[in-house]
Design a protein around this motif. Structure first.
Motif, PDB file in Angstrom:
ATOM      1  N   ARG A   1      34.893  40.994  22.798  1.00 30.97           N
ATOM      2  CA  ARG A   1      35.609  42.113  22.183  1.00 30.97           C
ATOM      3  C   ARG A   1      34.758  42.760  21.109  1.00 30.97           C
ATOM      4  O   ARG A   1      33.952  42.103  20.466  1.00 30.97           O
ATOM      5  N   LEU A   2      34.985  44.042  20.940  1.00 34.69           N
ATOM      6  CA  LEU A   2      34.306  44.822  19.914  1.00 34.69           C
ATOM      7  C   LEU A   2      35.348  45.496  19.035  1.00 34.69           C
ATOM      8  O   LEU A   2      36.379  45.952  19.521  1.00 34.69           O
ATOM      9  N   ARG A   3      35.053  45.547  17.742  1.00 36.47           N
ATOM     10  CA  ARG A   3      35.916  46.241  16.800  1.00 36.47           C
ATOM     11  C   ARG A   3      35.223  47.521  16.366  1.00 36.47           C
ATOM     12  O   ARG A   3      34.033  47.515  16.057  1.00 36.47           O
ATOM     13  N   LEU A   4      35.974  48.609  16.345  1.00 33.64           N
ATOM     14  CA  LEU A   4      35.448  49.871  15.851  1.00 33.64           C
ATOM     15  C   LEU A   4      35.288  49.752  14.344  1.00 33.64           C
ATOM     16  O   LEU A   4      36.251  49.552  13.616  1.00 33.64           O
ATOM     17  N   ALA A   5      34.052  49.827  13.865  1.00 31.70           N
ATOM     18  CA  ALA A   5      33.759  49.687  12.436  1.00 31.70           C
ATOM     19  C   ALA A   5      34.087  50.983  11.702  1.00 31.70           C
ATOM     20  O   ALA A   5      34.335  52.023  12.317  1.00 31.70           O
ATOM     21  N   ASP A   6      34.080  50.935  10.375  1.00 30.81           N
ATOM     22  CA  ASP A   6      34.386  52.122   9.580  1.00 30.81           C
ATOM     23  C   ASP A   6      33.484  53.295   9.949  1.00 30.81           C
ATOM     24  O   ASP A   6      33.948  54.430  10.061  1.00 30.81           O
ATOM     25  N   GLN A   7      32.192  53.035  10.146  1.00 27.84           N
ATOM     26  CA  GLN A   7      31.268  54.100  10.536  1.00 27.84           C
ATOM     27  C   GLN A   7      31.647  54.671  11.898  1.00 27.84           C
ATOM     28  O   GLN A   7      31.546  55.875  12.132  1.00 27.84           O
ATOM     29  N   GLY A   8      32.092  53.809  12.788  1.00 24.84           N
ATOM     30  CA  GLY A   8      32.533  54.263  14.103  1.00 24.84           C
ATOM     31  C   GLY A   8      33.773  55.140  14.007  1.00 24.84           C
ATOM     32  O   GLY A   8      33.886  56.150  14.695  1.00 24.84           O
ATOM     33  N   LYS A   9      34.690  54.756  13.124  1.00 28.99           N
ATOM     34  CA  LYS A   9      35.888  55.570  12.919  1.00 28.99           C
ATOM     35  C   LYS A   9      35.520  56.930  12.350  1.00 28.99           C
ATOM     36  O   LYS A   9      36.064  57.953  12.760  1.00 28.99           O
ATOM     37  N   ALA A  10      34.581  56.931  11.407  1.00 36.65           N
ATOM     38  CA  ALA A  10      34.161  58.188  10.790  1.00 36.65           C
ATOM     39  C   ALA A  10      33.436  59.078  11.788  1.00 36.65           C
ATOM     40  O   ALA A  10      33.490  60.303  11.695  1.00 36.65           O
ATOM     41  N   THR A  11      32.757  58.474  12.753  1.00 35.05           N
ATOM     42  CA  THR A  11      31.986  59.216  13.735  1.00 35.05           C
ATOM     43  C   THR A  11      32.856  59.709  14.894  1.00 35.05           C
ATOM     44  O   THR A  11      32.549  60.715  15.519  1.00 35.05           O
ATOM     45  N   ALA A  12      33.937  58.978  15.161  1.00 36.48           N
ATOM     46  CA  ALA A  12      34.804  59.331  16.288  1.00 36.48           C
ATOM     47  C   ALA A  12      35.384  60.731  16.099  1.00 36.48           C
ATOM     48  O   ALA A  12      35.779  61.116  15.002  1.00 36.48           O
ATOM     49  N   ILE A  13      35.413  61.467  17.176  1.00 33.58           N
ATOM     50  CA  ILE A  13      35.969  62.821  17.149  1.00 33.58           C
ATOM     51  C   ILE A  13      37.198  62.819  18.040  1.00 33.58           C
ATOM     52  O   ILE A  13      37.130  62.481  19.202  1.00 33.58           O
ATOM     53  N   GLY A  14      38.301  63.237  17.473  1.00 35.56           N
ATOM     54  CA  GLY A  14      39.530  63.300  18.254  1.00 35.56           C
ATOM     55  C   GLY A  14      40.387  64.451  17.791  1.00 35.56           C
ATOM     56  O   GLY A  14      40.432  64.764  16.600  1.00 35.56           O
ATOM     57  N   GLY A  15      41.036  65.079  18.726  1.00 36.83           N
ATOM     58  CA  GLY A  15      41.911  66.191  18.403  1.00 36.83           C
ATOM     59  C   GLY A  15      43.319  65.702  18.100  1.00 36.83           C
ATOM     60  O   GLY A  15      43.595  64.506  18.095  1.00 36.83           O
ATOM     61  N   PRO A  16      44.236  66.629  17.864  1.00 41.07           N
ATOM     62  CA  PRO A  16      45.629  66.259  17.589  1.00 41.07           C
ATOM     63  C   PRO A  16      46.204  65.446  18.741  1.00 41.07           C
ATOM     64  O   PRO A  16      45.959  65.732  19.915  1.00 41.07           O
TER      65      PRO A  16
END
Length: 96
Positions: free
Chosen positions: A70-85
């Protein structure tokens, strides 16, 4: 897009490891496991994570089918993720 087309050869293994290296070294994801209190990050550095990831995939014949690590999305990954509404951000994934 990269696909193995069902063939798990040395080239596709190398591609998978390269993707993991980029995720780990970019601080985007952290490997770990589900423990008693939830997700537990694997201790160590990127090189150790890659080595262990290769070993785990090898133990599963590179076909974990849900039994992968398993992999956890790190804070940097969350900041990098792009998602719309309305986009749901997944913070844990199981490869393969």
């Amino acid at each position: 897009m990269v696909t193995t087309r069902g063939d798990i050869g040395e080239e596709s293994k190398g591609r998978a490891v390269e993707v993991l290296r980029r995720l780990y070294s970019g601080g985007l994801m952290v490997p770990g496991r589900l423990g008693e209190i939830g997700f537990e990050d694997r201790p160590g550095a990127v090189d150790e994570w890659l080595s262990r990831s290769r070993d785990e995939l090898g133990e599963l014949n590179w076909e974990p089918k849900g039994a992968g690590f398993r992999l956890r999305l790190a804070d940097q990954g969350k900041a990098t993720a792009i998602g719309g509404p309305g986009t749901r951000l997944v913070t844990e994934v199981c490869l393969f």
